[in-house]
Design a protein around this motif. Structure first.
Motif, PDB file in Angstrom:
ATOM      1  N   PHE A 193      47.204  43.107  32.894  1.00 52.20           N
ATOM      2  CA  PHE A 193      46.209  42.169  33.367  1.00 52.20           C
ATOM      3  C   PHE A 193      46.656  40.765  32.984  1.00 52.20           C
ATOM      4  O   PHE A 193      46.710  40.420  31.808  1.00 52.20           O
ATOM      5  CB  PHE A 193      44.822  42.451  32.787  1.00 52.20           C
ATOM      6  CG  PHE A 193      43.785  41.599  33.470  1.00 52.20           C
ATOM      7  CD1 PHE A 193      43.199  42.030  34.642  1.00 52.20           C
ATOM      8  CD2 PHE A 193      43.460  40.353  32.985  1.00 52.20           C
ATOM      9  CE1 PHE A 193      42.284  41.235  35.312  1.00 52.20           C
ATOM     10  CE2 PHE A 193      42.550  39.549  33.649  1.00 52.20           C
ATOM     11  CZ  PHE A 193      41.955  39.995  34.812  1.00 52.20           C
ATOM     12  N   LEU A 220      38.640  37.425  39.149  1.00 55.63           N
ATOM     13  CA  LEU A 220      38.240  38.633  38.437  1.00 55.63           C
ATOM     14  C   LEU A 220      37.082  39.314  39.144  1.00 55.63           C
ATOM     15  O   LEU A 220      37.067  40.529  39.346  1.00 55.63           O
ATOM     16  CB  LEU A 220      37.847  38.264  37.015  1.00 55.63           C
ATOM     17  CG  LEU A 220      37.138  39.388  36.298  1.00 55.63           C
ATOM     18  CD1 LEU A 220      38.162  40.326  35.755  1.00 55.63           C
ATOM     19  CD2 LEU A 220      36.243  38.873  35.229  1.00 55.63           C
ATOM     20  N   GLY A 271      38.010  46.775  43.481  1.00 59.77           N
ATOM     21  CA  GLY A 271      38.674  47.871  42.795  1.00 59.77           C
ATOM     22  C   GLY A 271      40.028  47.393  42.314  1.00 59.77           C
ATOM     23  O   GLY A 271      40.854  46.968  43.108  1.00 59.77           O
ATOM     24  N   MET A 272      40.237  47.502  40.999  1.00 61.26           N
ATOM     25  CA  MET A 272      41.466  46.995  40.398  1.00 61.26           C
ATOM     26  C   MET A 272      42.681  47.713  40.977  1.00 61.26           C
ATOM     27  O   MET A 272      42.697  48.928  41.049  1.00 61.26           O
ATOM     28  CB  MET A 272      41.378  47.242  38.892  1.00 61.26           C
ATOM     29  CG  MET A 272      42.298  46.395  38.111  1.00 61.26           C
ATOM     30  SD  MET A 272      41.644  44.736  37.969  1.00 61.26           S
ATOM     31  CE  MET A 272      41.848  44.465  36.232  1.00 61.26           C
ATOM     32  N   VAL A 326      38.324  41.025  42.151  1.00 58.85           N
ATOM     33  CA  VAL A 326      39.068  42.242  41.857  1.00 58.85           C
ATOM     34  C   VAL A 326      38.125  43.370  41.425  1.00 58.85           C
ATOM     35  O   VAL A 326      38.311  44.532  41.780  1.00 58.85           O
ATOM     36  CB  VAL A 326      40.136  41.938  40.782  1.00 58.85           C
ATOM     37  CG1 VAL A 326      40.730  43.207  40.241  1.00 58.85           C
ATOM     38  CG2 VAL A 326      41.229  41.068  41.372  1.00 58.85           C
ATOM     39  N   VAL A 327      37.095  43.014  40.671  1.00 52.96           N
ATOM     40  CA  VAL A 327      36.115  44.017  40.254  1.00 52.96           C
ATOM     41  C   VAL A 327      35.410  44.588  41.482  1.00 52.96           C
ATOM     42  O   VAL A 327      35.190  45.797  41.596  1.00 52.96           O
ATOM     43  CB  VAL A 327      35.090  43.416  39.274  1.00 52.96           C
ATOM     44  CG1 VAL A 327      33.903  44.358  39.080  1.00 52.96           C
ATOM     45  CG2 VAL A 327      35.743  43.142  37.935  1.00 52.96           C
ATOM     46  N   VAL A 384      38.530  54.816  37.745  1.00 51.53           N
ATOM     47  CA  VAL A 384      38.590  54.130  36.462  1.00 51.53           C
ATOM     48  C   VAL A 384      38.425  55.165  35.357  1.00 51.53           C
ATOM     49  O   VAL A 384      37.542  56.003  35.413  1.00 51.53           O
ATOM     50  CB  VAL A 384      37.465  53.089  36.350  1.00 51.53           C
ATOM     51  CG1 VAL A 384      37.464  52.470  34.974  1.00 51.53           C
ATOM     52  CG2 VAL A 384      37.624  52.030  37.399  1.00 51.53           C
ATOM     53  N   PHE A 430      48.481  44.238  38.334  1.00 52.63           N
ATOM     54  CA  PHE A 430      47.789  45.308  37.617  1.00 52.63           C
ATOM     55  C   PHE A 430      48.147  46.663  38.196  1.00 52.63           C
ATOM     56  O   PHE A 430      48.377  47.618  37.462  1.00 52.63           O
ATOM     57  CB  PHE A 430      46.274  45.096  37.663  1.00 52.63           C
ATOM     58  CG  PHE A 430      45.536  46.074  36.813  1.00 52.63           C
ATOM     59  CD1 PHE A 430      45.401  45.856  35.455  1.00 52.63           C
ATOM     60  CD2 PHE A 430      45.000  47.223  37.355  1.00 52.63           C
ATOM     61  CE1 PHE A 430      44.753  46.768  34.663  1.00 52.63           C
ATOM     62  CE2 PHE A 430      44.349  48.150  36.558  1.00 52.63           C
ATOM     63  CZ  PHE A 430      44.218  47.918  35.214  1.00 52.63           C
ATOM     64  N   GLU A 456      33.604  51.537  39.686  1.00 46.96           N
ATOM     65  CA  GLU A 456      35.058  51.531  39.857  1.00 46.96           C
ATOM     66  C   GLU A 456      35.479  50.621  41.018  1.00 46.96           C
ATOM     67  O   GLU A 456      36.639  50.558  41.371  1.00 46.96           O
ATOM     68  CB  GLU A 456      35.578  52.957  40.048  1.00 46.96           C
ATOM     69  CG  GLU A 456      35.204  53.635  41.347  1.00 46.96           C
ATOM     70  CD  GLU A 456      33.827  54.294  41.308  1.00 46.96           C
ATOM     71  OE1 GLU A 456      33.060  54.035  40.356  1.00 46.96           O
ATOM     72  OE2 GLU A 456      33.499  55.031  42.242  1.00 46.96           O
TER      73      GLU A 456
END
Lengths: 250, 295, 320
Positions: free
Chosen positions: B37, B231, B238-239, B234-235, B292, B31, B284
């Motif tokens: 994604f 997921l 922070g992506m 990662v959330v 974000v 990403f 974010e």
């Protein structure tokens, strides 16, 4: 008379780079004025600060006496500042008419109507047609906006701004990317709009025919600071401006 | 609640965190560099587990070689998927939606290919020689295989840190995570970089799958559980943030391990709870590389 | 250029034609199975059209609409199971309200972050809902699902229930269609195309996204609650992520930029499923390949590509 727009020592820095520094000036109601300066002088940044797209680090921006600093774009536009963007900011898949109509509906507070077809909103539709007419785009009202020529997309952007009935209209390089003929037409059109919509108008422009042809006041930005301010004649005669921007042979 | 219980759960959480990190770091890398994604990332993890099974249980390959080969095979598979399909939709209007759809198709196809090749029944993998037992520490037993996973995870973390901070591709990847346009200015072959990053990231996921296989059973459809856990990681982190993924994995691994011990049936709720709290206060992510974009 | 009146007439006659076909299904069908199939087509169409308000219209790709679909189904299933058949219709209303409330709550969380986050978070929360349903055996019946959900009174008859479904679905789609072409719908399309400009029209982008999220979710719940009575049984699969995936597939197959695209997509998928022998062992491989072909070759979907072909034909015709 209170100024329409008053900038008081406005600053903006990105990292260590000062993009606008200590800029102060006042725009009087009904005035048509130009902001000029080399690329990177901070012209668009200044617009972004006025419309709330960027926050000021320091200073105040007063619109009809009210400080705008810290307000989001949504509220600033509601107070009567319209803007057209350097790269036309339109809704590409909607028809030309709907591009304007959505702005008219927004101004009339009718965007939360869930039931009737947009075409049944007579007042918004009539207003939209009137604006398209004044821009010379009415013949293309049913085409999707992305099909329009580059210059017409820029006009459409101005139309969206006009539909919100602004008192102050900011135009960011309205003739950029146009042919000389189109520039000539656009220049006349903008002057026309300024008169017929009773606007206070500030535009950024590199086309000097336009700047010295229709502006009453010209302001010169250099490296983020206001270098000079005056009538076109004064600016043309200003030694500093000539060396910094206009060049000797102007 | 005594110390030995805490230690046992802590080690178990660390093991899960390591596996999660191997998957989530790849997800976040893809990403960060390519703004893609990869919804199918969990499926590559699953594929790794099956390759591991194939090498070890069917072809009797040495476990260590099998681990490496699984990573390489999955990485090649990932590069093929990026090169042949994903690349065709870059830059298209509505790209985000089509990316998800395309990688969703990958999930469906990989799931069935796995079923076609290996059948629908559960598979299992023996632990490698020398790591079947446990170390006794006071009155508790810590499986040596868990310690092995944690050690491998640490090696990967250190190696990744070295690559990211000391090599040119690493610098490019970091630059890209902050500002994508910089990369093309640096004169890097962007499409090739992306294929390579995709390969490395899926290889990491595949290796994690093979590593995890002796602990969990290998089944088709495992991909979706893994992708949801990653997921969440990662959330939290922070992506696009590599170290954020590491911290997120640690947090979720430990939360899960303790929740499983206390309320086994509702353990999954707790990682969601952590995520909801983070979303409310710092949408974010805890270590956002990039703010974000508000939509 | 056709004028407004003829366009309205055309739309209305197309509309009437579709309704007529569905009205005639029970009359012309040779078995109750065909009526049942038509019922599935209708309900999935409603689900797909309401989903497309989110994605096709507003550009918000949710991978978790199964949550609301399942919520609608389970509120009917649970209430009929625990309280009795007379609660069937109130349960439908309650399910829709519950979905709206839940969507408001979750929407506040997941709409703050845009793009891919929105997609993934909707997926995550939907899977959470699935897990709760799956594991809370005492209350939901877990993996067993709920059987024997029989609609009350005259609705018990398959044919009557079919007409009930037809009426609710057509009414709902009509409401959604009005919405899609109202000022609200126009703002939603603008939100998708240029959110920054929408803010500079003085509108709140996230507020409008939240509104459409709630609207879409409550119609998804309505579709789910209708489904509960079709086969008389519901299952946790209705909440599983593949259900959300299927509704996306229907929309993209039909064409997300046309209002009736998802309707066509739902019909095609249900019929294909039926023909291929509903969920053969390698069904998902077929679906996966279909999605790939659509994404790579026909991104506009069936209806979208048909419209493009038509406009190309008329253009070359006019050029002669």
């Amino acid at each position: 008379m209170t100024p329409m727009l008053q900038l008081d020592a406005v600053d903006k820095a990105f990292g260590g780079l000062r993009v606008t520094s200590n800029v102060s000036f006042s725009v009087m109601p009904g005035e048509i004025s130009a902001i000029i300066g080399p690329n990177g002088a901070g012209k668009t940044t200044l617009f972004n600060q006025i419309t709330g797209h960027l926050l000021c680090d320091r200073g105040a921006i007063l619109f009809q006496g009210e400080n705008l600093v810290g307000k989001p774009p949504r509220q600033i536009v509601a107070r009567g500042i319209g803007r057209a963007f350097q790269i036309a900011s339109i809704f590409p898949d909607e028809t030309v008419l709907d591009n304007i109509r959505v702005a008219c509906l927004s101004k009339l507070g009718e965007t939360r109507k869930y039931w009737r077809h947009v075409a049944d909103f007579k007042r918004a539709t009539d207003e939209a047609h009137a604006i398209l007419d004044s821009l010379g785009l009415d013949g293309q009202s049913e085409r999707p906006a992305f099909e329009l020529a580059h210059g017409d997309q820029k006009l459409l952007d101005i139309g969206i701004a006009l539909a919100l009935k602004p008192k102050l209209l900011l135009l960011d390089e309205p003739t950029a990317g146009m042919s000389p003929d189109e520039r000539q037409q656009t220049r006349e059109l903008i002057k026309q709009l300024w008169k017929s919509y009773d606007l206070t108008l500030v535009f950024i422009e590199h086309d000097m025919d336009m700047v010295f042809g229709i502006a009453q006041v010209v302001r010169v930005l250099q490296q983020g600071a206001l270098l000079a301010e005056g009538t076109p004649e004064e600016i043309r005669a200003n030694k500093q401006v000539i060396t910094a921007y206009l060049g000797e042979d102007f | 609640m005594d110390a030995s219980f805490l230690l046992t759960q802590f080690i178990s959480g660390l093991t899960m965190a390591t596996l999660l990190f191997l998957v989530a770091s790849g997800l976040t890398l893809i990403f960060g560099v390519g703004n893609v994604f990869n919804f199918a990332h969990g499926s590559f993890y699953m594929l790794g587990a099956y390759f591991g099974y194939q090498f070890v249980s069917v072809w009797s390959t040495n476990f260590w070689i099998a681990l490496l080969l699984s990573g390489v095979c999955v990485g090649l598979f990932g590069m093929l998927a990026e090169f042949a399909f994903l690349r065709r939709i870059y830059g298209r209007a509505n790209e985000g939606g089509f990316q998800i759809l395309l990688t969703y198709a990958f999930i469906l196809i990989i799931d069935d290919l796995v079923k076609l090749t290996w059948g629908a029944e559960y598979k299992s993998l023996p632990r490698p020689a020398g790591f079947g037992g446990a170390i006794q520490l006071g009155d508790i037993f810590i499986p040596t295989y868990n310690l092995l996973i944690i050690a491998i995870g640490m090696i990967v973390v250190v190696a990744a840190w070295w690559v990211l901070s000391h090599t040119r591709p690493g610098q490019v990847a970091r630059a890209a995570a902050v500002d994508r346009e910089i990369v093309s200015v640096l004169g890097v072959n962007v499409p090739m970089t992306m294929t390579l990053v995709f390969g490395i990231a899926t290889a990491l996921g595949g290796m994690a799958g093979a590593l995890a296989a002796p602990l969990r059973t290998v089944t088709p459809g495992a991909g979706i559980e893994v992708i949801i856990d990653s997921l969440i990681v990662v959330v939290l982190g922070g992506m696009g943030n590599f170290w954020g993924a590491w911290f997120g994995a640690l947090l979720i691994g430990e939360v899960n391990a303790f929740a499983v011990a206390v309320v086994p049936q509702w353990a999954t709720l707790f990682s969601f709870l952590v995520m909801v709290v983070v979303l409310i206060f710092k949408p974010e992510g805890l270590f956002a590389a990039r703010k974000v974009r508000k939509v | 250029m056709t004028n407004l009146a003829t366009r309205n007439l055309k739309a209305a006659s197309l509309w009437a034609f579709i309704v007529l076909i569905f009205v005639l299904v029970p009359v012309l069908s040779t078995s109750s199975y065909q009526v049942n199939l038509a019922c599935h087509v209708l309900i999935w169409s409603l689900f797909a059209v309401s989903f497309n308000m989110l994605w096709g219209v507003t550009g918000m790709l949710s991978l978790g609409q199964a949550l609301y679909y399942g919520l609608g189904a389970y509120s009917v299933g649970l209430m009929v199971d625990h309280l009795g058949r007379q609660w069937y219709l109130p349960a439908m209303g309650l399910g829709v309200l519950a979905a709206a409330a839940l969507a408001l709550l979750l929407g506040l969380l997941v709409i703050r972050v845009g793009g891919v986050y929105f997609t993934m978070l909707t997926l995550a929360f939907a899977q959470l809902g699935w897990q709760i349903t799956f594991k809370w055996y005492d209350f939901t019946g877990g993996d067993d699902g709920i059987q024997g959900i029989i609609p009350p009174g005259i609705l018990e008859s398959g044919t009557v229930y079919y007409y009930f479904v037809l009426a609710v679905v057509m009414l709902s789609i009509w409401v959604l269609k009005r919405m899609a072409f109202s000022p609200f719908g126009l703002v939603l399309r603008c939100v998708q195309q240029n959110p920054d400009r929408v803010r500079f029209l003085g509108r709140r982008v996230r507020r409008n996204q939240l509104r459409v999220y709630v609207i879409s979710s409550l119609f998804s719940a309505l579709a789910g609650s209708l489904m509960a009575g079709v086969d008389g049984s519901i299952h946790t699969d209705m909440l599983f992520w593949t259900t959300s995936g299927e509704v996306i597939l229907m929309s993209v197959l039909g064409g997300i930029n046309q209002f009736f695209g998802p309707f066509v997509g739902a019909t095609v998928i249900i019929l294909i499923e039926d023909l291929v022998g509903a969920r053969t062992e390698y069904w998902s491989l077929i679906i996966g390949i279909i999605i790939m072909v659509i994404v790579l070759v026909f991104p506009k979907g069936v209806v979208g590509e048909a419209m493009r072909a038509k406009s190309l034909l008329t253009r070359t015709g006019a050029g002669r």
